[in-house]
Design a protein around this motif. Structure first.
Motif, PDB file in Angstrom:
ATOM      1  N   SER A 173       0.855  -1.186   0.000  1.00  0.00           N
ATOM      2  CA  SER A 173       0.000   0.000   0.000  1.00  0.00           C
ATOM      3  C   SER A 173       0.886   1.229   0.000  1.00  0.00           C
ATOM      4  CB  SER A 173      -0.928   0.014   1.217  1.00  0.00           C
ATOM      5  OG  SER A 173      -0.202   0.282   2.394  1.00  0.00           O
ATOM      6  N   LYS A 174       0.265   2.372  -0.193  1.00  0.00           N
ATOM      7  CA  LYS A 174       1.028   3.623  -0.149  1.00  0.00           C
ATOM      8  C   LYS A 174       1.230   4.047   1.311  1.00  0.00           C
ATOM      9  CE  LYS A 174       0.092   5.345  -4.692  1.00  0.00           C
ATOM     10  NZ  LYS A 174       1.013   4.397  -5.274  1.00  0.00           N
ATOM     11  N   SER A 175       2.131   4.984   1.511  1.00  0.00           N
ATOM     12  CA  SER A 175       2.406   5.491   2.857  1.00  0.00           C
ATOM     13  C   SER A 175       1.206   6.259   3.407  1.00  0.00           C
ATOM     14  CB  SER A 175       3.626   6.409   2.829  1.00  0.00           C
ATOM     15  OG  SER A 175       4.772   5.674   2.461  1.00  0.00           O
ATOM     16  N   ASP A 176       1.182   6.406   4.735  1.00  0.00           N
ATOM     17  CA  ASP A 176       0.162   7.192   5.438  1.00  0.00           C
ATOM     18  C   ASP A 176       0.862   8.406   6.041  1.00  0.00           C
ATOM     19  OD1 ASP A 176      -1.673   5.106   4.886  1.00  0.00           O
ATOM     20  OD2 ASP A 176      -1.096   4.055   6.707  1.00  0.00           O
ATOM     21  N   PRO A 177       1.143   9.441   5.219  1.00  0.00           N
ATOM     22  CA  PRO A 177       1.999  10.539   5.678  1.00  0.00           C
ATOM     23  C   PRO A 177       1.325  11.526   6.620  1.00  0.00           C
ATOM     24  CG  PRO A 177       1.290  10.941   3.444  1.00  0.00           C
ATOM     25  CD  PRO A 177       0.772   9.585   3.812  1.00  0.00           C
ATOM     26  N   LEU A 178       2.182  12.131   7.437  1.00  0.00           N
ATOM     27  CA  LEU A 178       1.824  13.204   8.351  1.00  0.00           C
ATOM     28  C   LEU A 178       3.023  14.145   8.357  1.00  0.00           C
ATOM     29  CD1 LEU A 178       0.554  12.883  11.967  1.00  0.00           C
ATOM     30  CD2 LEU A 178       2.880  13.592  11.641  1.00  0.00           C
ATOM     31  N   CYS A 179       2.787  15.453   8.503  1.00  0.00           N
ATOM     32  CA  CYS A 179       3.874  16.425   8.544  1.00  0.00           C
ATOM     33  C   CYS A 179       4.000  17.007   9.943  1.00  0.00           C
ATOM     34  CB  CYS A 179       3.619  17.549   7.534  1.00  0.00           C
ATOM     35  SG  CYS A 179       4.931  18.796   7.537  1.00  0.00           S
ATOM     36  N   VAL A 180       5.228  17.040  10.441  1.00  0.00           N
ATOM     37  CA  VAL A 180       5.532  17.631  11.737  1.00  0.00           C
ATOM     38  C   VAL A 180       6.349  18.897  11.491  1.00  0.00           C
ATOM     39  CG1 VAL A 180       6.714  17.284  13.935  1.00  0.00           C
ATOM     40  CG2 VAL A 180       5.588  15.373  12.827  1.00  0.00           C
ATOM     41  N   LEU A 181       5.964  19.978  12.157  1.00  0.00           N
ATOM     42  CA  LEU A 181       6.674  21.251  12.027  1.00  0.00           C
ATOM     43  C   LEU A 181       7.463  21.511  13.301  1.00  0.00           C
ATOM     44  CD1 LEU A 181       7.314  24.004  10.712  1.00  0.00           C
ATOM     45  CD2 LEU A 181       5.140  24.834  11.620  1.00  0.00           C
ATOM     46  N   LEU A 182       8.779  21.738  13.146  1.00  0.00           N
ATOM     47  CA  LEU A 182       9.663  22.030  14.269  1.00  0.00           C
ATOM     48  C   LEU A 182      10.309  23.389  14.054  1.00  0.00           C
ATOM     49  CD1 LEU A 182      11.452  18.566  14.174  1.00  0.00           C
ATOM     50  CD2 LEU A 182       9.754  19.230  15.833  1.00  0.00           C
ATOM     51  N   GLN A 183      10.636  24.061  15.165  1.00  0.00           N
ATOM     52  CA  GLN A 183      11.346  25.337  15.073  1.00  0.00           C
ATOM     53  C   GLN A 183      12.636  25.244  15.872  1.00  0.00           C
ATOM     54  OE1 GLN A 183       9.068  28.851  15.976  1.00  0.00           O
ATOM     55  NE2 GLN A 183      10.797  30.203  15.597  1.00  0.00           N
ATOM     56  N   ASP A 184      13.694  25.814  15.306  1.00  0.00           N
ATOM     57  CA  ASP A 184      14.996  25.866  15.969  1.00  0.00           C
ATOM     58  C   ASP A 184      14.886  26.782  17.187  1.00  0.00           C
ATOM     59  OD1 ASP A 184      17.636  26.075  16.723  1.00  0.00           O
ATOM     60  OD2 ASP A 184      18.384  26.588  14.736  1.00  0.00           O
ATOM     61  N   VAL A 185      15.173  26.241  18.370  1.00  0.00           N
ATOM     62  CA  VAL A 185      15.110  27.051  19.586  1.00  0.00           C
ATOM     63  C   VAL A 185      16.507  27.345  20.130  1.00  0.00           C
ATOM     64  CG1 VAL A 185      12.768  26.390  20.258  1.00  0.00           C
ATOM     65  CG2 VAL A 185      14.693  24.967  20.989  1.00  0.00           C
ATOM     66  N   GLY A 186      17.531  27.058  19.318  1.00  0.00           N
ATOM     67  CA  GLY A 186      18.909  27.360  19.696  1.00  0.00           C
ATOM     68  C   GLY A 186      19.589  26.184  20.371  1.00  0.00           C
ATOM     69  N   GLY A 187      20.900  26.210  20.338  1.00  0.00           N
ATOM     70  CA  GLY A 187      21.692  25.167  20.995  1.00  0.00           C
ATOM     71  C   GLY A 187      21.502  23.794  20.382  1.00  0.00           C
ATOM     72  N   GLY A 188      21.139  23.746  19.106  1.00  0.00           N
ATOM     73  CA  GLY A 188      20.936  22.465  18.433  1.00  0.00           C
ATOM     74  C   GLY A 188      19.629  21.786  18.799  1.00  0.00           C
ATOM     75  N   SER A 189      18.746  22.486  19.497  1.00  0.00           N
ATOM     76  CA  SER A 189      17.462  21.909  19.905  1.00  0.00           C
ATOM     77  C   SER A 189      16.337  22.411  19.003  1.00  0.00           C
ATOM     78  CB  SER A 189      17.133  22.291  21.348  1.00  0.00           C
ATOM     79  OG  SER A 189      18.084  21.753  22.221  1.00  0.00           O
ATOM     80  N   TRP A 190      15.363  21.542  18.806  1.00  0.00           N
ATOM     81  CA  TRP A 190      14.190  21.860  18.001  1.00  0.00           C
ATOM     82  C   TRP A 190      12.948  21.584  18.827  1.00  0.00           C
ATOM     83  CZ3 TRP A 190      14.543  23.623  12.887  1.00  0.00           C
ATOM     84  CH2 TRP A 190      15.834  23.620  12.337  1.00  0.00           C
ATOM     85  N   ALA A 191      11.961  22.474  18.737  1.00  0.00           N
ATOM     86  CA  ALA A 191      10.698  22.305  19.459  1.00  0.00           C
ATOM     87  C   ALA A 191       9.578  22.074  18.451  1.00  0.00           C
ATOM     88  CB  ALA A 191      10.391  23.556  20.286  1.00  0.00           C
ATOM     89  N   GLU A 192       8.709  21.113  18.757  1.00  0.00           N
ATOM     90  CA  GLU A 192       7.589  20.836  17.863  1.00  0.00           C
ATOM     91  C   GLU A 192       6.533  21.928  17.995  1.00  0.00           C
ATOM     92  OE1 GLU A 192       4.100  17.555  17.333  1.00  0.00           O
ATOM     93  OE2 GLU A 192       6.106  16.772  17.705  1.00  0.00           O
ATOM     94  N   LEU A 193       6.135  22.495  16.842  1.00  0.00           N
ATOM     95  CA  LEU A 193       5.112  23.544  16.832  1.00  0.00           C
ATOM     96  C   LEU A 193       3.739  23.004  16.467  1.00  0.00           C
ATOM     97  CD1 LEU A 193       6.939  26.485  15.022  1.00  0.00           C
ATOM     98  CD2 LEU A 193       6.710  26.073  17.463  1.00  0.00           C
ATOM     99  N   GLY A 194       3.703  21.893  15.750  1.00  0.00           N
ATOM    100  CA  GLY A 194       2.414  21.345  15.350  1.00  0.00           C
ATOM    101  C   GLY A 194       2.565  20.214  14.360  1.00  0.00           C
ATOM    102  N   ARG A 195       1.417  19.568  14.097  1.00  0.00           N
ATOM    103  CA  ARG A 195       1.367  18.458  13.145  1.00  0.00           C
ATOM    104  C   ARG A 195       0.112  18.589  12.296  1.00  0.00           C
ATOM    105  NH1 ARG A 195       2.959  12.934  16.468  1.00  0.00           N
ATOM    106  NH2 ARG A 195       4.797  13.815  17.458  1.00  0.00           N
ATOM    107  N   THR A 196       0.216  18.089  11.086  1.00  0.00           N
ATOM    108  CA  THR A 196      -0.971  17.978  10.245  1.00  0.00           C
ATOM    109  C   THR A 196      -1.680  16.672  10.610  1.00  0.00           C
ATOM    110  OG1 THR A 196       0.155  16.732   8.524  1.00  0.00           O
ATOM    111  CG2 THR A 196       0.211  19.147   8.341  1.00  0.00           C
ATOM    112  N   GLU A 197      -2.779  16.430   9.934  1.00  0.00           N
ATOM    113  CA  GLU A 197      -3.434  15.135  10.077  1.00  0.00           C
ATOM    114  C   GLU A 197      -2.678  14.096   9.260  1.00  0.00           C
ATOM    115  OE1 GLU A 197      -5.075  16.573   6.176  1.00  0.00           O
ATOM    116  OE2 GLU A 197      -4.289  17.459   8.009  1.00  0.00           O
ATOM    117  N   ARG A 198      -2.974  12.820   9.501  1.00  0.00           N
ATOM    118  CA  ARG A 198      -2.407  11.739   8.696  1.00  0.00           C
ATOM    119  C   ARG A 198      -3.325  11.520   7.501  1.00  0.00           C
ATOM    120  NH1 ARG A 198      -2.221   5.489  10.603  1.00  0.00           N
ATOM    121  NH2 ARG A 198      -4.448   5.872  10.717  1.00  0.00           N
ATOM    122  N   VAL A 199      -2.730  11.395   6.314  1.00  0.00           N
ATOM    123  CA  VAL A 199      -3.495  11.112   5.102  1.00  0.00           C
ATOM    124  C   VAL A 199      -3.215   9.662   4.729  1.00  0.00           C
ATOM    125  CG1 VAL A 199      -3.858  11.723   2.676  1.00  0.00           C
ATOM    126  CG2 VAL A 199      -3.334  13.515   4.342  1.00  0.00           C
TER     127      VAL A 199
END
Length: 136
Positions: free
Chosen positions: A24-50
């Motif tokens: 079957s095809k993949s069931d993708p979802l997108c995660v958005l992260l923002q650089d918060v400095g010091g090599g760390s990333w914080a999750e800002l949100g996700r889309t739905e899974r298609v």
């Protein structure tokens, strides 16, 4: 001087995602992260899974504050979600892209190649992000 901040809504779609599922095809979802400095990333949100889609257009938009004259580095990650857990470690990574929020806002529609890791493209996969400023 007041800090210039505006609310921006991002719409996300992908094309030609690689297929990690067998049969079957993949069931993708997108995660958005923002650089918060010091090599760390914080999750800002996700889309739905298609479900079963290699070229999804996510209907859930993501909102964030755009701060003028501040570089806001963003990372988009596309994952094939095959289970019910919110953890991404147990899901297949289909590719990601990094850019700044300013690049998206200034071009209004930005298409980037998806990468599995730096220098390794995720097939012909691309992500398209469009920005719309939200007025009060």
């Amino acid at each position: 001087m007041a800090h210039c901040v505006t609310l921006v809504q991002l719409s996300i779609s992908c094309d030609h995602l690689i297929d990690k599922d067998i049969g079957s095809k993949s069931d993708p979802l997108c995660v958005l992260l923002q650089d918060v400095g010091g090599g760390s990333w914080a999750e800002l949100g996700r889309t739905e899974r298609v479900r079963n889609c290699s070229s999804p257009e996510f209907s859930k938009t993501l909102q964030l504050e755009y701060r003028f004259e501040t570089v806001q580095k963003l990372r988009f990650g596309i994952y094939d979600i095959d289970n019910k857990t919110p953890e991404l470690r147990d899901d297949d990574f289909l590719g990601g892209a990094e850019c700044s929020l300013g690049q998206i806002v200034s071009s209004q529609v930005l298409t980037l190649p998806l990468m599995l890791k730096p220098g390794k493209p995720a097939g012909r996969g691309t992500i398209t992000v469009s920005a719309q400023e939200l007025k009060d």
